[in-house]
Design a protein around this motif. Structure first.
Motif, short mmCIF file in Angstrom:
data_model
loop_
_atom_site.label_atom_id
_atom_site.label_comp_id
_atom_site.label_asym_id
_atom_site.label_seq_id
_atom_site.Cartn_x
_atom_site.Cartn_y
_atom_site.Cartn_z
N ARG A 176 12.91 37.51 8.03
CA ARG A 176 13.55 38.48 8.79
C ARG A 176 15.06 38.66 8.84
N ALA A 177 15.50 37.59 8.89
CA ALA A 177 17.01 37.47 9.29
C ALA A 177 17.82 37.90 7.77
N LEU A 178 17.00 37.69 6.52
CA LEU A 178 17.60 38.12 5.35
C LEU A 178 17.41 39.83 5.16
N GLY A 179 16.70 40.43 5.83
CA GLY A 179 16.79 41.76 5.65
C GLY A 179 16.27 42.14 4.29
N ARG A 180 16.65 43.12 3.67
CA ARG A 180 16.37 43.49 2.15
C ARG A 180 16.67 42.40 1.25
N ASP A 181 17.58 41.31 1.60
CA ASP A 181 17.54 40.11 0.63
C ASP A 181 16.45 39.32 0.62
N ALA A 182 15.23 39.68 1.36
CA ALA A 182 14.33 38.60 1.30
C ALA A 182 13.27 39.39 0.18
N LEU A 183 13.48 40.32 -0.43
CA LEU A 183 12.64 40.62 -1.39
C LEU A 183 12.67 40.12 -2.77
N PRO A 184 13.77 39.69 -3.31
CA PRO A 184 13.61 38.96 -4.61
C PRO A 184 12.69 37.68 -4.49
N TYR A 185 11.95 37.48 -5.51
CA TYR A 185 10.91 36.24 -5.55
C TYR A 185 11.52 35.31 -6.73
N PHE A 186 11.71 34.18 -6.27
CA PHE A 186 12.03 33.21 -7.35
C PHE A 186 11.08 31.99 -7.24
N GLU A 187 10.84 31.35 -8.26
CA GLU A 187 9.92 30.07 -8.13
C GLU A 187 10.77 28.88 -7.35
N SER A 188 11.99 29.01 -7.55
CA SER A 188 12.74 27.99 -7.18
C SER A 188 14.17 28.45 -6.75
N SER A 189 14.86 27.80 -5.79
CA SER A 189 16.22 28.26 -5.75
C SER A 189 16.98 28.13 -6.80
N PHE A 190 16.75 27.21 -7.86
CA PHE A 190 17.29 27.08 -9.16
C PHE A 190 17.31 28.18 -9.94
N ASP A 191 16.09 29.08 -9.86
CA ASP A 191 16.00 30.12 -10.90
C ASP A 191 16.86 31.14 -10.38
N ALA A 192 17.35 31.16 -9.00
CA ALA A 192 18.17 32.31 -8.43
C ALA A 192 19.61 32.10 -8.73
N THR A 193 19.99 31.15 -9.44
CA THR A 193 21.42 30.81 -9.55
C THR A 193 22.24 31.88 -10.38
N GLU A 194 21.37 32.42 -11.34
CA GLU A 194 21.85 33.25 -12.32
C GLU A 194 22.29 34.67 -11.51
N THR A 195 21.49 35.12 -10.43
CA THR A 195 21.72 36.16 -9.70
C THR A 195 22.56 36.07 -8.48
N GLY A 196 22.91 34.93 -8.29
CA GLY A 196 23.84 34.66 -7.14
C GLY A 196 23.15 34.50 -6.01
N LEU A 197 21.79 34.46 -5.91
CA LEU A 197 20.88 34.64 -4.55
C LEU A 197 20.30 33.47 -4.33
N ASP A 198 20.86 32.11 -4.74
CA ASP A 198 20.19 31.08 -4.64
C ASP A 198 20.12 30.39 -3.22
N ASP A 199 21.12 30.76 -2.35
CA ASP A 199 21.21 30.09 -1.06
C ASP A 199 19.84 30.43 -0.02
N HIS A 200 19.08 31.54 -0.35
CA HIS A 200 17.83 31.84 0.55
C HIS A 200 16.80 32.43 -0.22
N ALA A 201 16.72 31.91 -1.43
CA ALA A 201 15.84 32.48 -2.43
C ALA A 201 14.41 32.57 -2.37
N THR A 202 13.74 31.50 -1.51
CA THR A 202 12.36 31.33 -1.50
C THR A 202 12.03 31.35 -0.05
N LEU A 203 12.76 32.02 0.79
CA LEU A 203 12.31 32.13 2.22
C LEU A 203 11.05 33.19 2.59
#
Lengths: 103, 378
Positions: A45-72
């Protein structure tokens, strides 16, 4: 969390003295899983709308700059299993009632 | 008081529900959600032919509906079918913004949106904006006879497949000022736009949309410069009615699935529904879902009211749906036991959508604060 920690220690101490855990371990399972799930929910809930993107792992999220909370969000959903497996929380409550109310 | 839908709306609902039953099986839904476009464009075209998209627009804008209860009827079905097609983003939010603030030339794009030949995407949210509607950091500077935009829009649904974006950018003021926000039509092929896409956890595609010196002509401006905020608030208000209706549609599906499960699944030699503890929990869910449905009715009715009354009702509804949606999602999974955790069962996917609806257009905490703030005398 502090209450949970102390309860854990009390149960361990009781067993250490040579006893066997009774309803207490079921209590730990119920409360511990509920707390863990609540923490997952809060993190999501703390992420707000940023919780929507889905990534298999934090690593997959680095391209979009969303890695720090990718899989919450997916962790929150995966953690729904905690109250189901290992003897569901409903069964644990049956055990607690049976051992203490005894009817 | 009459709580029945009009004949027209009942027909619209029947048409849409029959379409879902005949043409939108769960496997198709999941395949669409995980496809490159994030939705099924063939299905979207068929829905356009049925007139379902037109139901979201007023007659003046090329549709035949557009009222609160028209939205409620359409989105109830969207929720029941767990549909991933761009009802909200292309039609209601992007299309709605163009309808509310576009000039005659710009409004011609509405035909394309309504007949599903044009996909528009609503790009307003920015990272860490939380749910504040005025949190716009993307800038639009006047440059010669046009505009130059710089910034990043976050979690923009359907960005990769979009033909055009309806985008907010700041022409004056500081980061969270309500004044100074302007709206622009940005064609997807415009130079300087980078789209970095990903799947969303509730199914579908979204992306980060990065604007690096994106040059637009003067005619890209929607409405008057710096006066975009009231339009955004109104359009998002309609989005809130839609999401609440979608949520209740989904809740009723998982409720019915769980009731059936309680009646058929046996443990300890008897159906689960025989256990009083579970009966009571089921009863609680039924009560909450009825309250949620009432919240949708209140929200739909509020769209035609004055701003303060309208916005309070919308925040009340979104808060209600946020709380109840999460509770229902968690309970129906728990009541299904291990089965609730499987990919094959539609239930888990409905539960995911119910939870993630609270991450769109303001969550339960945001709307509770807003409800309180709107109720305080200035």
């Amino acid at each position: 969390l502090d209450n949970m920690r102390t309860t854990n220690l009390r149960v361990v101490a009781a067993v250490d003295g040579g006893g066997a855990p009774g309803a207490e371990s079921s209590m730990l399972k119920v409360k511990g899983t509920e707390i863990r799930q609540e923490i997952s929910s809060l993190a999501r809930r703390a992420l707000g709308r940023d919780a929507l993107p889905y990534f298999e792992s934090s690593f997959d999220a680095t391209e979009t700059g969303l890695d720090d909370h990718a899989t919450l969000a997916s962790q929150y959903f995966n953690n729904r299993k905690l109250s189901i497996f290992g003897g569901s929380n409903e069964i644990q409550k049956n055990i607690i009632s049976k051992m203490i109310i005894g009817l | 008081m009459n709580f029945n839908h009009t004949e027209d709306r009942r027909m619209l609902s029947d048409t849409l529900l029959r379409f879902i039953a005949d043409k939108y099986p769960f496997e198709l839904r999941n395949a669409a959600a995980h496809s490159a476009r994030g939705y099924n464009s063939e299905i979207w075209s068929q829905l356009a032919e049925l007139g379902v998209i037109a139901a979201l627009f007023s007659e003046d804008d090329g549709g035949f509906g557009g009222a609160g209860f028209d939205l409620a009827v359409v989105f109830d079905a969207v929720g029941r079918g767990l549909m991933v097609e761009p009802f909200l983003d292309s039609a209601l939010l992007a299309g709605g913004t163009i309808a509310a603030s576009g000039n005659e030339a710009q409004k011609t794009i509405l035909d394309g949106i309504i007949n599903a030949t044009t996909l528009a995407s609503f790009a307003h949210y920015e990272r860490s904006g939380r749910y504040e509607l005025a949190a716009v950091g993307t800038t639009a500077a006047q440059r010669g006879g046009g505009w130059t935009l710089n910034g990043t829009k976050s979690v923009v649904r359907f960005a990769e497949a979009a033909d055009t974006f309806v985008m907010s950018a700041r022409t004056s003021g500081t980061a969270r000022d309500e004044d100074g926000i302007s709206l622009f039509l940005v064609p997807a092929a415009t130079e300087g736009l980078t789209v970095k896409g990903y799947t969303t956890v509730d199914g579908g595609r979204a992306a980060e949309v990065i604007l690096d010196h994106v040059d637009l002509s003067q005619s890209a401006l929607l409405g008057e410069c710096g006066t975009g905020y009231p339009v955004i608030e109104k359009v998002i208000g309609r989005g809130i009615v839609a999401l609440c209706a979608e949520a209740v549609g989904a809740m009723e599906v998982v409720r019915d699935a769980t009731v059936e499960y309680m009646q058929t699944r046996k443990q300890f030699g008897v159906p689960l529904g025989k256990f009083q503890a579970l009966q009571h929990r089921m009863a609680e869910l039924l009560i909450e879902i009825e309250m949620a449905r009432s919240a949708v009715i209140n929200a739909a009715a509020a769209l035609s009211k004055q701003r303060l009354e309208r916005e309070r009702a919308l925040s009340a509804a979104k808060h209600t749906i946020g709380c109840i949606g999460q509770k229902v999602a968690e309970e129906v999974i728990q009541l299904h036991g291990g089965m609730g955790m499987t990919w094959e069962l539609p239930l888990g996917h409905y539960a995911k959508r119910l939870v993630m609806i609270d991450h769109e257009l303001g969550d339960e905490d945001h709307h509770l604060s807003r409800y309180i703030a709107l109720g305080q005398t200035p």
